[in-house]
Design an enzyme around this catalytic site. Structure first.
Site, short mmCIF file in Angstrom:
data_model
loop_
_atom_site.label_atom_id
_atom_site.label_comp_id
_atom_site.label_asym_id
_atom_site.label_seq_id
_atom_site.Cartn_x
_atom_site.Cartn_y
_atom_site.Cartn_z
N HIS A 185 -9.37 -41.55 53.79
CA HIS A 185 -7.92 -41.24 53.77
C HIS A 185 -7.35 -41.51 55.15
CE1 HIS A 185 -4.46 -38.43 52.50
NE2 HIS A 185 -4.11 -39.00 53.64
N HIS B 188 -3.69 -43.27 57.34
CA HIS B 188 -2.39 -43.93 57.37
C HIS B 188 -2.44 -44.96 58.49
CE1 HIS B 188 -0.46 -40.85 54.79
NE2 HIS B 188 -1.42 -40.09 55.30
N LYS C 159 -2.36 -43.03 44.46
CA LYS C 159 -2.03 -41.87 45.27
C LYS C 159 -0.84 -41.12 44.68
CE LYS C 159 -1.68 -39.05 48.71
NZ LYS C 159 -2.51 -38.54 49.79
N HIS D 161 -2.04 -35.46 46.93
CA HIS D 161 -1.49 -34.60 47.98
C HIS D 161 -1.17 -33.28 47.29
CE1 HIS D 161 0.71 -33.75 51.82
NE2 HIS D 161 1.13 -32.77 51.02
N HIS E 286 -7.26 -33.86 51.94
CA HIS E 286 -7.06 -33.04 53.15
C HIS E 286 -6.93 -31.56 52.84
CE1 HIS E 286 -3.00 -33.83 51.75
NE2 HIS E 286 -2.93 -35.03 52.30
N ASP F 82 -7.09 -38.44 57.48
CA ASP F 82 -5.64 -38.29 57.39
C ASP F 82 -4.97 -38.57 58.74
OD1 ASP F 82 -3.20 -37.98 56.16
OD2 ASP F 82 -3.21 -35.79 56.24
O1 DOR Z 1 0.89 -34.80 58.13
C1 DOR Z 1 1.00 -35.70 57.32
N1 DOR Z 1 1.42 -36.93 57.67
N2 DOR Z 1 0.71 -35.45 56.05
C2 DOR Z 1 0.92 -36.35 55.08
O2 DOR Z 1 0.68 -36.04 53.95
C3 DOR Z 1 1.55 -37.66 55.39
C4 DOR Z 1 1.34 -38.02 56.78
C5 DOR Z 1 2.22 -39.17 57.23
O3 DOR Z 1 2.29 -40.19 56.54
O4 DOR Z 1 2.80 -39.06 58.30
ZN ZN Z 2 -2.29 -38.45 54.40
#
Ligand code: DOR
Ligand code: ZN
Length: 359
Positions: free
Chosen positions: A16, A18, A103, A140, A178, A255
């Protein structure tokens, strides 16, 4: 292999992360590719990754953002579910090997989730098709009702949304992402027999390291704010126990969610903790503190791949104890910098570079 000051592991995966896009992608993706063999890449771009064509193009941009195309690293793409996701199109993307998973962001739950799902009931045909084809649903797990206390949103989601969903769609392969609460740990553990391992959970490094006090330590600490928000200490202890337990339904997902410093240090700061630069080191430190280094490889390099039905990575990584302090801000062309989670922290372990390993 391990001695007291070296640890060699099968190359881990991040289930997981980003990676963003554009300049931010180019700034952050190399950190993930350096440590992990594969990463499940979140689709919450603007606009989100909702089609096979979007995912193919985004995968190409990720590879192009890596030095020499990131040999040895494979981004695994996900489809952002909306109220109108077409089960046939989703299944076609999975059959083509482009989408590894889908997702589910409840609309409004987090960053760029506005186009997410407003009513789970609308997606039952999608979930049924995913069950038939064995496509994992990544969740989520937070309710979005303003009346629900922000610290209770995960526990309420499990009761009100997740448990009914899994009852309605038995056999759905799902990952509760998470996790931040003892409630989630107990729920996932409690499903292991009923669901024959079809419910997994990822655990971040930061939720193993901080509790909610860290958000308010001597002042407001925007770099400790993420969603789901960190909970009280008893929950952190439950997460540490789960991660280091050797139970295969708990596996690594950082995450890591970078936001430029100005977007975090603002009147309405963005949620997200950028742990990628030292992610494996941070997990190693936690497992070491728990006297569980022998359990790290399963959590980091084996259980996630087994859950997804993918082969284990062949390569190895080596960590060494100690090392120079760093945690400097990471520059992003054109838009400033991102502060890593380990800034200002001692790192007890260091990932060796390929060059160091060869020498
Ligand atoms: O803290 C987070 N940031 N939680 C999420 O679910 C998304 C992520 C983000 O894309 O910034
Ligand atoms: Zn995330």
């Amino acid at each position: 292999m391990s001695s007291s000051d070296h640890l060699t592991l099968r190359r881990p995966d991040d289930w997981h992360v980003h990676l963003r896009d554009g300049d931010m992608l180019r700034a952050v993706a190399p950190f993930t590719a350096r440590q992990f063999g594969r990463a499940i890449v979140m689709p919450n771009l603007v606009p989100p990754v909702t089609t096979l064509a979007d995912a193919v193009a985004y995968r190409r941009r990720i590879i192009n953002a890596l030095p020499e195309g990131g040999p040895g690293f494979q981004p695994l793409m996900t489809c952002y579910l909306t109220d109108t996701t077409d089960p046939d199109a989703l299944a076609a993307g999975f059959a083509d090997g482009v989408f590894t998973a889908a997702k589910l962001f409840p609309a409004g739950a987090t960053t760029n989730s506005e186009l997410g799902v407003t009513d789970m009931g609308k997606l039952d045909a999608v979930f049924e098709r995913m069950t038939e084809i064995g496509m994992p649903l990544l969740i989520h797990g937070e309710v979005t009702d303003a009346e629900v206390d922000v610290f209770d949103r995960e526990a309420v989601f499990i009761d009100k949304v997740l448990d009914p969903l899994l009852a309605r769609v038995p056999g759905l392969k799902a990952v509760l992402e998470h996790i931040t609460t003892a409630d989630a740990v107990e729920y996932v553990r409690g499903q292991k027999d009923a669901r024959e391992g079809s419910l997994g959970a990822t655990i971040t490094a930061h939720h193993l390291i901080i509790n909610r006090n860290a958000i308010f330590e001597g002042g407001l600490r925007p770099h400790h704010y993420c969603l789901p928000v960190a909970k009280r200490e008893a929950h952190r202890i439950a997460l540490r126990q789960a991660a280091t337990s050797g139970e295969p339904w708990f596996f690594l997902g950082t995450d890591s969610a970078p936001h430029e410093v100005g977007a975090k240090q603002a009147a309405c700061g963005c949620a997200g903790i950028f742990s990628a630069p030292a992610a494996l080191e941070l997990y190693t430190q936690v497992f070491d503190e728990e006297g569980a280094l022998g359990k790290l490889e399963g959590f980091a390099s084996v259980y996630g791949a087994e859950f997804y039905g993918l082969p284990l990575n062949e390569g190895r990584v080596t960590l060494a104890r100690g090392g120079p302090p760093d945690g400097e801000p990471v520059n992003v062309d054109g838009s400033g910098a991102v502060l890593p989670f380990h800034a200002g922290r001692e790192l007890a372990w260091r990932l060796k570079t390929n060059e160091e390993e060869r020498s």
